[in-house]
Design an enzyme around this catalytic site. Structure first.
Site, PDB file in Angstrom:
ATOM      1  N   THR A  95       0.834  -1.203   0.000  1.00 43.49           N
ATOM      2  CA  THR A  95       0.000   0.000   0.000  1.00 43.49           C
ATOM      3  C   THR A  95       0.870   1.255   0.000  1.00 43.49           C
ATOM      4  O   THR A  95       0.457   2.301  -0.514  1.00 43.49           O
ATOM      5  CB  THR A  95      -0.943   0.028   1.217  1.00 43.49           C
ATOM      6  OG1 THR A  95      -0.182  -0.093   2.420  1.00 43.49           O
ATOM      7  CG2 THR A  95      -1.966  -1.094   1.141  1.00 43.49           C
ATOM      8  N   HIS A 130       0.298 -16.813  -3.248  1.00 45.86           N
ATOM      9  CA  HIS A 130      -0.948 -16.432  -3.920  1.00 45.86           C
ATOM     10  C   HIS A 130      -0.734 -16.094  -5.392  1.00 45.86           C
ATOM     11  O   HIS A 130      -1.603 -15.508  -6.031  1.00 45.86           O
ATOM     12  CB  HIS A 130      -1.611 -15.249  -3.201  1.00 45.86           C
ATOM     13  CG  HIS A 130      -2.194 -15.620  -1.875  1.00 45.86           C
ATOM     14  ND1 HIS A 130      -2.520 -14.690  -0.917  1.00 45.86           N
ATOM     15  CD2 HIS A 130      -2.501 -16.829  -1.335  1.00 45.86           C
ATOM     16  CE1 HIS A 130      -3.008 -15.311   0.155  1.00 45.86           C
ATOM     17  NE2 HIS A 130      -3.002 -16.607  -0.078  1.00 45.86           N
ATOM     18  N   CYS A 150      -0.835 -21.260 -18.359  1.00 41.90           N
ATOM     19  CA  CYS A 150      -1.821 -22.233 -18.818  1.00 41.90           C
ATOM     20  C   CYS A 150      -2.275 -23.061 -17.615  1.00 41.90           C
ATOM     21  O   CYS A 150      -1.439 -23.584 -16.864  1.00 41.90           O
ATOM     22  CB  CYS A 150      -1.232 -23.136 -19.894  1.00 41.90           C
ATOM     23  SG  CYS A 150      -2.323 -24.497 -20.383  1.00 41.90           S
ATOM     24  N   CYS A 194      -1.222 -26.831 -25.681  1.00 41.90           N
ATOM     25  CA  CYS A 194      -2.109 -27.910 -25.237  1.00 41.90           C
ATOM     26  C   CYS A 194      -3.580 -27.534 -25.272  1.00 41.90           C
ATOM     27  O   CYS A 194      -4.427 -28.355 -24.905  1.00 41.90           O
ATOM     28  CB  CYS A 194      -1.726 -28.352 -23.819  1.00 41.90           C
ATOM     29  SG  CYS A 194      -2.178 -27.175 -22.532  1.00 41.90           S
ATOM     30  N   SER A 198      -2.621  -8.921   7.709  1.00 41.83           N
ATOM     31  CA  SER A 198      -3.640  -9.019   8.753  1.00 41.83           C
ATOM     32  C   SER A 198      -3.714 -10.421   9.335  1.00 41.83           C
ATOM     33  O   SER A 198      -4.370 -10.639  10.365  1.00 41.83           O
ATOM     34  CB  SER A 198      -5.003  -8.620   8.195  1.00 41.83           C
ATOM     35  OG  SER A 198      -5.356  -9.458   7.107  1.00 41.83           O
ATOM     36  N   ILE A 252       5.561   0.653   7.720  1.00 43.04           N
ATOM     37  CA  ILE A 252       6.655  -0.278   7.449  1.00 43.04           C
ATOM     38  C   ILE A 252       7.879   0.439   6.891  1.00 43.04           C
ATOM     39  O   ILE A 252       9.008   0.184   7.320  1.00 43.04           O
ATOM     40  CB  ILE A 252       6.187  -1.377   6.478  1.00 43.04           C
ATOM     41  CG1 ILE A 252       5.119  -2.245   7.162  1.00 43.04           C
ATOM     42  CG2 ILE A 252       7.351  -2.232   5.996  1.00 43.04           C
ATOM     43  CD1 ILE A 252       4.406  -3.185   6.211  1.00 43.04           C
TER      44      ILE A 252
END
Length: 251
Positions: free
Chosen positions: A29, A122, A130, A157, A196, A238
């Site tokens: 952020t 993530h 793919c 593919c 968080s 931070i």
């Protein structure tokens, strides 16, 4: 005499042999990237596209790709900030063995952290993959096909192409989660920056390190459920904290 926040963190880093960094949206952020859940965040402006809908619906895929090419979600195009560069410096010094991140913005790599030191649990929003064979595709190469209203599939593919983030309903990458767990068991200090710690199973990784005997520092603007277990909790920015911490380590 009370030690400053940066002094406490610098002492913990100095005393550690192997540090694992765990980052969430809060570090990015400060680079202008919105987080997901807070008011004004990504999901307050648009609904997430669930993985099963992406696979089942051409319309959902078109909307997903529209967001990618229009940069609607705001995940790409930002620059690393001083917090990212501080982490890269700690990696270069040999203090930090791995950076486990919930972020998909590629800013750790952009700041100089070697790709093999970054564990993206993530995924990554800066390229596509793919879903069938895993072949990587760059967005620039796909955009002309999307502009021709093509349903983007793999040329090797014929599997569906999707940005390389982990969507709601999509399985977590087993290899990345295993690596993160291994790093949690090897480190003697875990530093949480800007998470968080509510998204499971990612949120279990710092506690895995703590249960194995590592010390834990949590730096986040808001309290987390894991604060009571941490050795150091700081509710602060931070970038400024890491700048001061690195200055102390250089003394």
């Amino acid at each position: 005499m009370l030690m400053t926040d940066s002094g406490q963190l610098a002492r913990m880093i100095s005393d550690a042999r192997r540090v694992m960094i765990f980052t969430g949206a809060g570090i990015s952020t400060e680079s202008g990237i919105p987080d997901f859940r807070s008011p004004g965040g990504v999901w307050s402006k648009m609904s997430p596209i669930y993985f099963q809908d992406f696979v089942a619906s051409r319309d959902a895929r078109r909307e997903s790709w529209r967001r990618v090419f229009n940069r609607t979600e705001g995940w790409t195009g930002a620059k690393p900030n001083v917090g990212h560069y501080a982490i890269a410096d700690l990696v270069k010094r040999g203090k930090v063995s791995s950076v486990v991140t919930q972020n998909v913005d590629n800013l750790h790599q952009d700041s100089g952290v070697p790709d093999d030191k970054v564990i993206e649990i993530h995924g990554n929003a800066s390229y596509a993959k793919c879903l069938q064979c895993g072949k990587r595709y760059e967005f620039e190469a796909l955009k002309p096909r999307w502009e021709e209203d093509e349903d983007l599939t793999c040329i090797f593919c014929t599997g569906l192409l999707k940005n390389a983030t982990v969507s709601f309903g999509q399985s977590m990458p087993e290899d990345k989660m295993l690596r993160a767990s291994e790093e949690a068991l090897l480190c003697d200090l875990v530093i949480v920056l800007g998470s968080s710690l509510v998204v499971y199973p990612a949120s279990a990784i710092p506690m895995e390190a703590k249960r194995n005997g590592a010390r834990m520092a949590i730096i986040n603007r808001e309290p987390t459920d894991q604060d009571p277990f941490a050795d150091l909790v700081l509710h602060t920015e931070i970038g400024s904290l890491m700048t001061d911490t690195m200055a102390l380590l250089d003394r």
